[in-house]
Write a protein that holds these residues in place. Structure first.
Motif, PDB file in Angstrom:
ATOM      1  N   LYS A  41       0.922  -0.771   0.002  1.00  0.00           N
ATOM      2  CA  LYS A  41      -0.166  -0.442   0.101  1.00  0.00           C
ATOM      3  C   LYS A  41       0.853   0.956   0.058  1.00  0.00           C
ATOM      4  N   TYR A  45       5.237   1.585   0.148  1.00  0.00           N
ATOM      5  CA  TYR A  45       5.895   2.517   1.281  1.00  0.00           C
ATOM      6  C   TYR A  45       6.780   3.752   0.213  1.00  0.00           C
ATOM      7  N   SER A 204       4.568  -6.381  11.462  1.00  0.00           N
ATOM      8  CA  SER A 204       5.804  -6.651  10.953  1.00  0.00           C
ATOM      9  C   SER A 204       6.765  -6.469  12.830  1.00  0.00           C
ATOM     10  N   GLY A 221       4.761  -5.308   6.495  1.00  0.00           N
ATOM     11  CA  GLY A 221       4.992  -4.026   5.928  1.00  0.00           C
ATOM     12  C   GLY A 221       6.671  -3.569   5.656  1.00  0.00           C
TER      13      GLY A 221
HETATM   14  C1  LIG Z   1      -0.320  -1.973   6.765  1.00  0.00           C
HETATM   15  C2  LIG Z   1      -0.655  -3.431   7.532  1.00  0.00           C
HETATM   16  C3  LIG Z   1       0.578  -4.174   7.254  1.00  0.00           C
HETATM   17  C4  LIG Z   1       1.302  -3.807   7.436  1.00  0.00           C
HETATM   18  O1  LIG Z   1       2.010  -3.729   8.626  1.00  0.00           O
HETATM   19  P1  LIG Z   1       3.853  -3.479   9.228  1.00  0.00           P
HETATM   20  O2  LIG Z   1       3.622  -3.131  10.351  1.00  0.00           O
HETATM   21  O3  LIG Z   1       4.091  -2.094   7.880  1.00  0.00           O
HETATM   22  O4  LIG Z   1       3.984  -4.561   9.140  1.00  0.00           O
HETATM   23  C5  LIG Z   1      -0.309  -5.252   8.677  1.00  0.00           C
HETATM   24  N1  LIG Z   1      -2.151  -5.334   8.129  1.00  0.00           N
HETATM   25  C6  LIG Z   1      -2.228  -4.116   8.107  1.00  0.00           C
HETATM   26  C7  LIG Z   1      -4.389  -4.345   8.307  1.00  0.00           C
HETATM   27  C8  LIG Z   1      -1.874  -2.764   7.863  1.00  0.00           C
HETATM   28  O5  LIG Z   1      -2.905  -1.866   7.771  1.00  0.00           O
END
Ligand SMILES: *Cc1c(COP(=O)(O)O)cnc(C)c1O
Length: 370
Positions: A41, A45, A204, A221
């Motif tokens: 998304k 990043y 993460s 992410g």
């Molecule tokens: C953005 C997002 C992630 C990834 O999050 P990170 O902390 O960057 O790994 C996972 N699940 C959902 C629902 C998200 O919105």
């Protein structure tokens, strides 16, 4: 390995795809047998949605996650065929396209589920869905008490294939949080009653700190991009950032002692010094909060930003050092043994690295090194 960059903008972002693939391999080995979903998304990043997604597919990731229809549609139009989960709440206007692009939809209410079902009926198409359960974020997702009812509805409709059930951490980015353990326990209890292919929860933080949250798939992410705000498990120590922001000095002048520099004269030279101009500003996403705080690298040495960051430029005081027009400047990344990390930039701006990454303007070209 320095290569000549020619393009119309005076700054560029270098992306080292090999390092990205290394990160993915480490993550894959660490969470196996759980599957890996990479969150791409917000233009991956800030790294560039399409090239990052293609590299992730080449590296064998199982899933991609986007926030909205627009991002998912871009991936499908580019020929990406692996499962794509849309994390955000959906809008009625978008359902037809979500279904046609075969994006996997997050269902978080009976009301939306019924809307999706009616669109599927009109289109004579099926749709893969993930039921989202809120275990404490108070964002999207049904409460655990309504999950069974919604799940039964989804199962009762021929148009739906319930591909997954998921939840999201509210405090997963710190270790040993009682609330995180509570969320995992609540999710485990409710999801065990909902037979499905994929149960998923870990982002993460969950991957690094809460092994019991890995379940069948992890949604990653920040870590995939090489960043983590805490200590990495030893097995993930090889994970590294692969994003560098670079530019070239566009102007040089010698400035006498006692002169104010940039808007508002918030920086005043103490002695005669050399001031160079860098053609990057907050219009590029290089935050104004870095004024008089940030550092950049020139000729493998750190120098301070002098005065306020302007929309398209800022100044740096290089003192008596040699630095001239055309010299490469590293705003984020390494030069020789010196480095300015994204984590430092985020700290100077009093924010998290995710936010800094998302703000770089599309006018800065992303240059990919294989
Ligand atoms: C953005 C997002 C992630 C990834 O999050 P990170 O902390 O960057 O790994 C996972 N699940 C959902 C629902 C998200 O919105």
């Amino acid at each position: 390995m320095q290569k000549t960059i020619t393009h119309p903008h005076p700054a560029w972002i270098e992306i080292d795809i090999q390092q990205f693939k290394k990160n993915l391999q480490l993550i894959h080995d660490f969470v196996a047998p759980a599957l890996v979903c990479i969150a791409v998304k917000a233009d991956a990043y800030g790294h560039g949605l399409l090239l990052i997604s293609k590299a992730a597919v080449e590296a064998g990731v199982d899933y991609l996650a986007v926030s909205c229809l627009q991002e998912g549609a871009m991936l499908r139009k580019a020929g990406i065929a692996i499962p794509i989960l849309v994390l955000g709440a959906i809008h009625e206007d978008q359902i037809k396209e979500l279904v046609e692009y075969q994006l996997e939809i997050t269902i978080a209410s009976l009301y939306k589920a019924k809307l999706v079902a009616s669109h599927c009926a009109a289109l004579a198409k099926k749709c893969r869905v993930h039921l989202e359960i809120d275990t404490g974020m108070q964002r999207t997702g049904v409460r655990a008490t309504s999950a069974l009812e919604l799940y039964s509805y989804l199962q009762s409709q021929d148009c739906f294939e319930v591909a997954g059930v998921y939840s999201h951490f509210a405090i997963g980015d710190l270790p040993n949080q009682p609330f995180a353990y509570q969320q995992i326990a609540d999710f485990k209890a409710i999801s065990e009653q909902l037979p499905t292919m994929l149960r998923h929860m870990a982002n993460s933080g969950g991957v690094c700190y809460y092994k019991e949250s890995h379940f069948d798939l992890v949604r990653i992410g920040l870590l995939a991009y090489g960043y983590f705000p805490g200590e990495l498990p030893p097995a993930l120590a090889g994970i590294k950032p692969f994003f560098s922001l670079k530019s070239k000095i566009s102007y040089f002048k010698v400035v006498a002692a006692g002169k104010g520099v940039s808007y508002g004269h918030t920086y005043v030279t103490r002695q005669q010094t050399r001031i160079v101009t860098i053609p990057v500003g907050y219009g590029d996403g290089y935050r104004r909060a870095l004024s008089n705080k940030g550092n950049v690298l020139i000729r493998a040495q750190r120098f301070p930003i002098a005065g306020t960051v302007c929309m398209d430029q800022f100044m740096v005081d290089v003192g008596n050092s040699e630095a001239y027009v055309g010299d490469e400047v590293t705003l984020i990344g390494q030069q020789g043994d010196a480095s300015v990390s994204l984590m430092e930039v985020a700290a100077w701006c009093d924010t998290i690295p995710n936010e800094i990454l998302c703000l770089f303007s599309p006018r800065i070209p992303r240059v990919y090194k294989e």
